[in-house]
Design a protein around this motif. Structure first.
Motif, PDB file in Angstrom:
ATOM      1  N   VAL A 185       0.851  -1.183   0.000  1.00 55.34           N
ATOM      2  CA  VAL A 185       0.000   0.000   0.000  1.00 55.34           C
ATOM      3  C   VAL A 185       0.887   1.233   0.000  1.00 55.34           C
ATOM      4  N   ARG A 188       1.094   5.269   0.685  1.00 47.98           N
ATOM      5  CA  ARG A 188       0.391   6.279   1.474  1.00 47.98           C
ATOM      6  C   ARG A 188       0.999   7.655   1.240  1.00 47.98           C
ATOM      7  N   PRO A 192      -8.710   9.479   6.263  1.00 46.23           N
ATOM      8  CA  PRO A 192      -8.195   8.479   5.323  1.00 46.23           C
ATOM      9  C   PRO A 192      -9.121   8.237   4.136  1.00 46.23           C
ATOM     10  N   ILE A 229      -9.218   5.591   0.734  1.00 45.56           N
ATOM     11  CA  ILE A 229      -8.644   4.427   0.052  1.00 45.56           C
ATOM     12  C   ILE A 229      -9.112   4.442  -1.389  1.00 45.56           C
ATOM     13  N   TRP A 264      -4.573   6.270   0.750  1.00 42.26           N
ATOM     14  CA  TRP A 264      -4.041   4.910   0.736  1.00 42.26           C
ATOM     15  C   TRP A 264      -4.288   4.319  -0.649  1.00 42.26           C
ATOM     16  N   VAL A 279      -6.980  -3.567   4.608  1.00 46.52           N
ATOM     17  CA  VAL A 279      -6.457  -2.222   4.354  1.00 46.52           C
ATOM     18  C   VAL A 279      -7.290  -1.184   5.110  1.00 46.52           C
ATOM     19  N   ALA A 338      -5.940   1.452   7.927  1.00 45.83           N
ATOM     20  CA  ALA A 338      -6.165   2.898   7.845  1.00 45.83           C
ATOM     21  C   ALA A 338      -6.917   3.404   9.068  1.00 45.83           C
TER      22      ALA A 338
END
Length: 281
Positions: A18, A20, A26, A28, A54, A83, A87
């Protein structure tokens, strides 16, 4: 903006890489078929001014693991939930989940399976029509072409899956001109496509199942995308309760690459509205 890569382990031990960047609530961003860590890069840079973004490479796409055996959406839902958990633990905040194309279908599966840490859902043109038994012969064609490393035959099978009109295929080919694709990246993409087709062949085309999604939802589409995507998106918009539906004039299925600022601005506005509607997740 500086980025950093980390590994997240899925429930079955699959290692997901991943990327970042940024600081804030956050977000994704889930890539589509043939993509990877780079797929959302420009959109991510726009969002990273006020969000922690992310960017997972899905299983089957390097540098994440390529597990043996066929893949399913259940596998990838478990991956994405891992994931999301990472996060959430990092920020102590629920996530804004965003997916494009196949990544949008995966985001739908994930938001339906476990929405507890999902503050909002934004999806761009999931290919919900490309699933089930009708995909199986195309998967078989693609696998045979993959095994003999026949790029032209692989592309032809994928065109039949995505139903891209011949004139658009020709325009893309003309735009590529004499550029030779990097063989490592081309093989990585080909492997990922194979696993995605496996998951699609096991999935269904019942759009009614998505009516159970209750998180704030934004549906995005390009007015110039070919059928059956517009009909699919119209049906999905009628199916998910209270979903916002935005269709961009002059844009197509490639809008995340051709108009990343447009995409980022729409997402940022939606995140603000969704956070106000669902404070704290």
């Amino acid at each position: 903006m500086n980025s950093r890569d980390q590994s997240v382990e899925s429930a079955d031990g699959t290692r997901l890489v991943v990327r970042r960047l940024g600081v804030g609530d956050p977000v994704i961003l889930v890539h589509g078929s043939g993509g990877g860590l780079h797929s959302w890069a420009t959109v991510a840079e726009h969002l990273a001014d006020d969000h922690e973004v992310w960017l997972p490479a899905r299983r089957g796409y390097g540098p994440s693991d390529v597990p043996a055996g066929a893949k399913s959406f259940a596998d990838e839902t478990a991956d994405l939930l891992a994931v999301i958990e990472a996060a959430r633990q990092s920020s102590n905040r629920p996530v804004h989940l965003v997916g494009a194309s196949y990544g949008a279908t995966l985001a739908l599966h994930t938001a339906l399976a476990d929405p507890r840490d999902v503050r909002s859902l934004a999806i761009f043109e999931p290919p919900l029509f490309a699933a089930g038994a009708e995909i199986t012969p195309l998967l078989d064609r693609y696998r045979a072409a993959f095994e003999r490393d026949d790029a032209a035959a692989m592309a032809a099978a994928l065109n039949d899956v995505t139903r891209v009109p011949a004139e658009i295929v020709a325009a893309i080919a003309a735009g590529a001109a004499d550029r030779v694709p990097d063989p490592v990246e081309a093989r990585r993409s080909a492997i990922g496509w194979l696993h995605d087709l496996e998951a699609l062949a096991q999935d269904g085309t019942d759009i009614a199942r998505w009516s159970a999604i209750a998180v704030p939802t934004l549906l995005l589409a390009g007015a110039d995308t070919w059928e059956p995507m517009p009909t699919t998106m119209d049906t999905l918009a009628r199916t998910i309760p209270a979903a916002r539906y935005v269709v961009w004039p002059g844009q197509s299925h490639f809008v995340t690459m051709t108009a990343p600022t447009l995409v980022a601005d729409a997402l940022r506005q939606f995140f603000v509205e969704a956070s106000a509607a669902r404070p704290g997740g």
